[in-house]
Design an enzyme around this catalytic site. Sequence first.
Site, short mmCIF file in Angstrom:
data_model
loop_
_atom_site.label_atom_id
_atom_site.label_comp_id
_atom_site.label_asym_id
_atom_site.label_seq_id
_atom_site.Cartn_x
_atom_site.Cartn_y
_atom_site.Cartn_z
N SER A 300 48.55 -81.41 -15.17
CA SER A 300 49.22 -80.12 -15.03
C SER A 300 48.63 -79.14 -16.02
O SER A 300 47.68 -79.43 -16.74
CB SER A 300 50.71 -80.27 -15.29
OG SER A 300 50.93 -80.52 -16.66
N LYS A 301 49.22 -77.95 -16.03
CA LYS A 301 48.72 -76.90 -16.92
C LYS A 301 48.69 -77.36 -18.38
O LYS A 301 47.85 -76.92 -19.16
CB LYS A 301 49.59 -75.65 -16.80
CG LYS A 301 49.25 -74.82 -15.60
CD LYS A 301 50.49 -74.50 -14.79
CE LYS A 301 50.24 -74.66 -13.31
NZ LYS A 301 50.88 -75.75 -12.65
N ARG A 302 49.60 -78.22 -18.71
CA ARG A 302 49.66 -78.70 -20.09
C ARG A 302 48.34 -79.31 -20.54
O ARG A 302 48.02 -79.34 -21.71
CB ARG A 302 50.76 -79.76 -20.25
CG ARG A 302 52.17 -79.24 -20.17
CD ARG A 302 53.16 -80.35 -20.45
NE ARG A 302 53.03 -81.46 -19.51
CZ ARG A 302 52.46 -82.62 -19.79
NH1 ARG A 302 52.00 -82.85 -20.99
NH2 ARG A 302 52.38 -83.55 -18.88
N GLY A 304 45.45 -78.31 -20.09
CA GLY A 304 44.35 -77.36 -20.09
C GLY A 304 44.15 -76.88 -18.68
O GLY A 304 45.11 -76.79 -17.93
#
Length: 539
Positions: A300-302, A304
């Site tokens: 996910s966005k977490r 990167g």
Amino acid sequence: MGRSERKCTRSPTTCFEPAENLVNRTNNCGPVPRANLGSMTTNSVHPSKPVRVRLAPSPTGALHVGTLRTAIYNWVLARQTGGQFLLRIEDTDQERLVPGSIEQIQESLRWLGLEWDEGPGKDGPHGPYIQSERLQIYQAATKRLLDSSLAYECDCSPERLTMLRERQKAQGLPPGYDNRCRSRPGEELRESRERGVPIVVRLKSPGHGDVTFRDAVRGDITFDSSKIQDFVIMKSDGFPTYHLAHVVDDHEMRITHVLRGDEWIPTSPLHVLIHRALGYEVPVYVHLPLLLGKDKTKLSKRHGAASALEYRDLGYLPDAVFNFLALLGWSPGEDIEIMSREEIVRRFTLDRVNDSPAVFDSEKLEWMNGVYIRQMPLDALTDDIMPWLEKAITPPWNRVQRPIDRTRVRALIPMIQERLKRLAEAPDLLAIFFEEEVMPDRNSIIQKGMDVAATTKALTEAHALAKSTQPFEPEPLEIVFRALAEQLGIKPGQLFGSIRVAITARSVAPPLFHTMSGLGRDRVITRLDKAIRTLESAP
RNA sequence: GGCCCGUUCGUCUAGUGGCCAAGGACGCUGCCCUCUCAAGGCAGAGAUCGCGGGUUCGAAUCCCGCACGGGCUACCA
């Protein structure tokens, strides 16, 4: 890998519920083995006829790399079999819509070179390809289900449902709908409707027996129907749920293979039930393993960059991303990794799709991108790099006149090509050639084993040679500067190191004489001159 | 809790009962090349194939159990 079904419960033989025909028709205990993969003939799960496949993202934001990989497999399958790849937008959740998502999805796909044969912007015989424009179709399907008593209306409030679930949980029971409205008289519902109470439509679950479906990656998967609730197929806002909508569309659009993420396996029996209720043929399911981040949780966005366009903006090449993503969950079975699209299309088979999740290793992507950059013809690389230079705003680029001189850039690129991992690094690597002035650090100019005096003398001699050497090209420069080092009694590395720092203000740069000729005589002389003055000034 | 899916070097993977005291790639370490950095070449470290049983002359491969990880369990997809 290849597994046949692992669970077999007998289907009761007597039951007159309308939903009876939703149960496995045969006593489906005979395992259907997943492909005998030894030879590529007989039982292979890989399609031999043209497929119709689709990517069905929700317009809720950026296109995730996991979705991108699914898109790749779809596209490859379509190209390989001479079938069609469709794009369908699943916007049945009005609350989660994010403006601009559709455009972003299209842009992502186009960037990767995954043109769709039918979809938004490319009409086909089964459109429209945006679900919110197909509402009547779902409503008609729902009506059919209602008319044949395979589905029913329900006016239970969200509050009641929540309370119900909480109570069930408290009692340690599996949460689920209690089928309250299944047998409510029609008048009650009519009354509710008149009062404006929101009404949904639920499909009747058979409540017993098994539901089996075939998964190309995992073999047959069987679920116990008694665990399946009467789930909602039509929401109170008149929009279908994902379950109904995609089943109807896949049928209407003649989809043969459904490629999607692993997370859909638990709801797949619902989809099979809808297919049966509507009298549709069930497509082949291909559930792809999840993509994970470094910490082994769902990517996910977490972690990167997680969206397709972010990789573009980081300077990755579409071909490299395509190649890399294709290999996450699939392998050709030989020790080869760098493959063109054509080669992947040629070699891809569903049999070789993995069933375990893969960690997205950006370091390996970086390496692979470098491989692709090194393979590029000079003109193509120049074309790719130019926009990065044009839009660069960090010094010295903010002062470089536009349009940037392509011929000059083209001449410099061979110097950075094998050092470039991502296009985004190009402005920085080329910066030394566009700086009007550099400010080398005094101490860095002085190499190991040298002092101020020796360095000053070396640079002074170098300054003279830079003025006189003809032509100002790598080969002649190298000859005279090597001779200078010898004459000075110092190591070539010491001389070259000092000059490098003096003319670039960096300790790392392309080979010195290429750098010098790339810079041009005038700039080299000016900078050498300045470096000498720097050395002569007090520390 | 229930159901489902998964488990081979740190990571991606090869492996489909003997060719596996497990092969390749990224990363890592060292050496070579070398004016720095890359690129390239060579070498190396790194996996008791999640664990325990079984089947078999023989199991990473087949079967069973367990453990661990993940997913689903919405009028979200």
